[in-house]
Design an enzyme around this catalytic site. Structure first.
Site, PDB file in Angstrom:
ATOM      1  N   GLU A   1      -5.333 -10.668  -2.148  1.00  0.00           N
ATOM      2  CA  GLU A   1      -6.202 -10.807  -1.035  1.00  0.00           C
ATOM      3  C   GLU A   1      -7.666 -10.677  -1.382  1.00  0.00           C
ATOM      4  O   GLU A   1      -8.541 -10.027  -0.941  1.00  0.00           O
ATOM      5  CB  GLU A   1      -6.057  -9.240  -0.138  1.00  0.00           C
ATOM      6  CG  GLU A   1      -4.698  -9.207   0.125  1.00  0.00           C
ATOM      7  CD  GLU A   1      -4.253  -7.984   0.972  1.00  0.00           C
ATOM      8  OE1 GLU A   1      -5.124  -7.507   1.515  1.00  0.00           O
ATOM      9  OE2 GLU A   1      -2.955  -7.663   1.168  1.00  0.00           O
TER      10      GLU A   1
ATOM     11  N   GLU B   1       0.791  -1.204  -0.133  1.00  0.00           N
ATOM     12  CA  GLU B   1      -0.067   0.038   0.196  1.00  0.00           C
ATOM     13  C   GLU B   1       0.813   1.239   0.040  1.00  0.00           C
ATOM     14  O   GLU B   1       0.365   2.173   0.879  1.00  0.00           O
ATOM     15  CB  GLU B   1      -0.928  -0.046   1.234  1.00  0.00           C
ATOM     16  CG  GLU B   1      -1.997  -1.172   1.099  1.00  0.00           C
ATOM     17  CD  GLU B   1      -3.062  -1.181   2.122  1.00  0.00           C
ATOM     18  OE1 GLU B   1      -3.053  -0.403   3.140  1.00  0.00           O
ATOM     19  OE2 GLU B   1      -3.616  -2.147   2.237  1.00  0.00           O
TER      20      GLU B   1
END
Length: 356
Positions: free
Chosen positions: A272, A151
């Site tokens: 994910e 991220e």
């Protein structure tokens, strides 16, 4: 591949299915298909849940976060706690599953560590290297892939540099960026390659799945820039937190996006995936639940089909495969989760699973 897709499509309309053929036996041999075990949580080793994951999948994410689960609560090389991580890796390796690690450098999460966020700027790089070295050296020869940086890309409207790399989060500076600028990304990959040359190194992010998103374009340009600098990125991870509400994802855009990253020379990892199925503030009626579940199953099936048809796509990993472990379970607007495991029905997955 066709057998797996047909199996998925036919099961999408089923109301209750107990698993028969394990999913890993339907998947192509080169596809890592699995979910996640959080070794520092209190539910991952529940016997029936654990047995189900080992039976159905050929790969699993082993999570380890610097600020959580007492992993690194105090500065010092002797204070990195690998117990939960090692327990998961031991289980997976012992049962023949490929291990995907998550995560080495996660600046947003690291804000939750008071000592990490308040350390002198001139110690950040050495401490980052120490954490990378400790995690990767601990299980040499047993880890297939690892999310090195997670991220790094800013969302639209957030504080970012010229390349779209996140500099702060909700007004709190990210100390990795403060200390090294965006060079922390490349430095982390170089260090990871030195620490364990045989692990596939992944740059992982969310909201970058479609090629018509600004964030995705910034992600693409950053990966291209880093590769041109010689940064050893083996693959890009698309978290694939998507929704079946409304029109759902733009599948053609996802496929195009995967192709353009493949053309950079990197592999594609779905790392994910979960699918939010409702945006209602009140529980759905049974008929609404059925409709939402079918739309949700369609999203799973179509994203998997994109992965199966993309030669560079190496993983299809879920987050998670149990309702009570899902990050969606605690969200106000998610009344269904795509893969529902009921601990009272040992060994079964119940609708709306598109897989079994």
């Amino acid at each position: 591949m066709k057998m797996l897709l047909l199996y998925l499509l036919s099961s999408a309309a089923t109301t209750l299915v107990a698993a028969q053929t394990p999913l890993k036996d339907l998947a192509p041999p080169n596809l890592a298909i699995g979910a996640v075990f959080h070794g520092y949580g209190d539910t991952w080793n529940e016997p029936d849940y654990q047995a189900l994951g080992l039976r159905e999948f050929n790969a699993m994410t082993a999570s380890i976060y610097l600020p959580y689960g007492n992993v690194w609560s105090n500065q010092g090389s002797n204070n990195i706690n690998l117990v939960g991580y090692n327990q998961v890796v031991d289980l997976l390796v012992g049962n023949g599953l490929r291990v995907h690690g998550h995560v080495l450098v996660y600046p947003v999460a690291n804000l939750d560590s008071s000592w990490w966020s308040s350390q002198p700027v001139n110690t950040v790089e050495s401490n980052m290297n120490l954490f990378i070295d400790t995690i990767l050296a601990s299980r040499k020869g047993q880890i297939w892939s690892f999310d090195v940086v997670n991220e790094a890309m800013a969302d639209n409207g957030e504080d970012m540099d010229a390349d779209g790399v996140r500099r702060s989060r909700f007004g709190s500076p990210l100390i990795e960026y403060t200390a090294m600028g965006q060079d922390y990304i490349g430095k982390a990959f170089v260090r990871a390659r030195q620490a364990n040359p045989n692990v596939k190194l992944i740059l992982n992010d969310y909201g970058c799945e479609q090629d018509n998103f600004d964030k995705s374009n910034r992600f693409y340009n950053l990966v291209s820039k880093l590769l041109n600098q010689g940064v050893p990125i083996d693959g890009v991870g698309f978290q694939m937190h998507v929704s079946s509400v409304g029109n759902g994802p733009d599948y053609e855009s996802i496929a195009r996006n995967f192709r353009r990253f493949r053309n950079l020379g990197v592999s594609i990892y779905i790392t994910e995936m979960d699918v939010q199925s409702s945006a209602s503030a009140v529980p759905l009626t049974p008929s609404q639940q059925q409709e939402a579940a079918l739309k949700q199953a369609s999203v799973w099936t179509q994203v998997l089909e994109i992965c199966l048809n993309e030669p560079a796509c190496e993983s299809f990993l879920l987050w998670d495969f149990a309702e009570y472990n899902s990050r969606l379970a605690n969200q106000r607007y998610s009344w269904l989760h795509p893969i529902t495991y009921d601990p009272n029905r040992a060994g079964e997955l119940t609708y709306p699973s598109p897989f079994f």
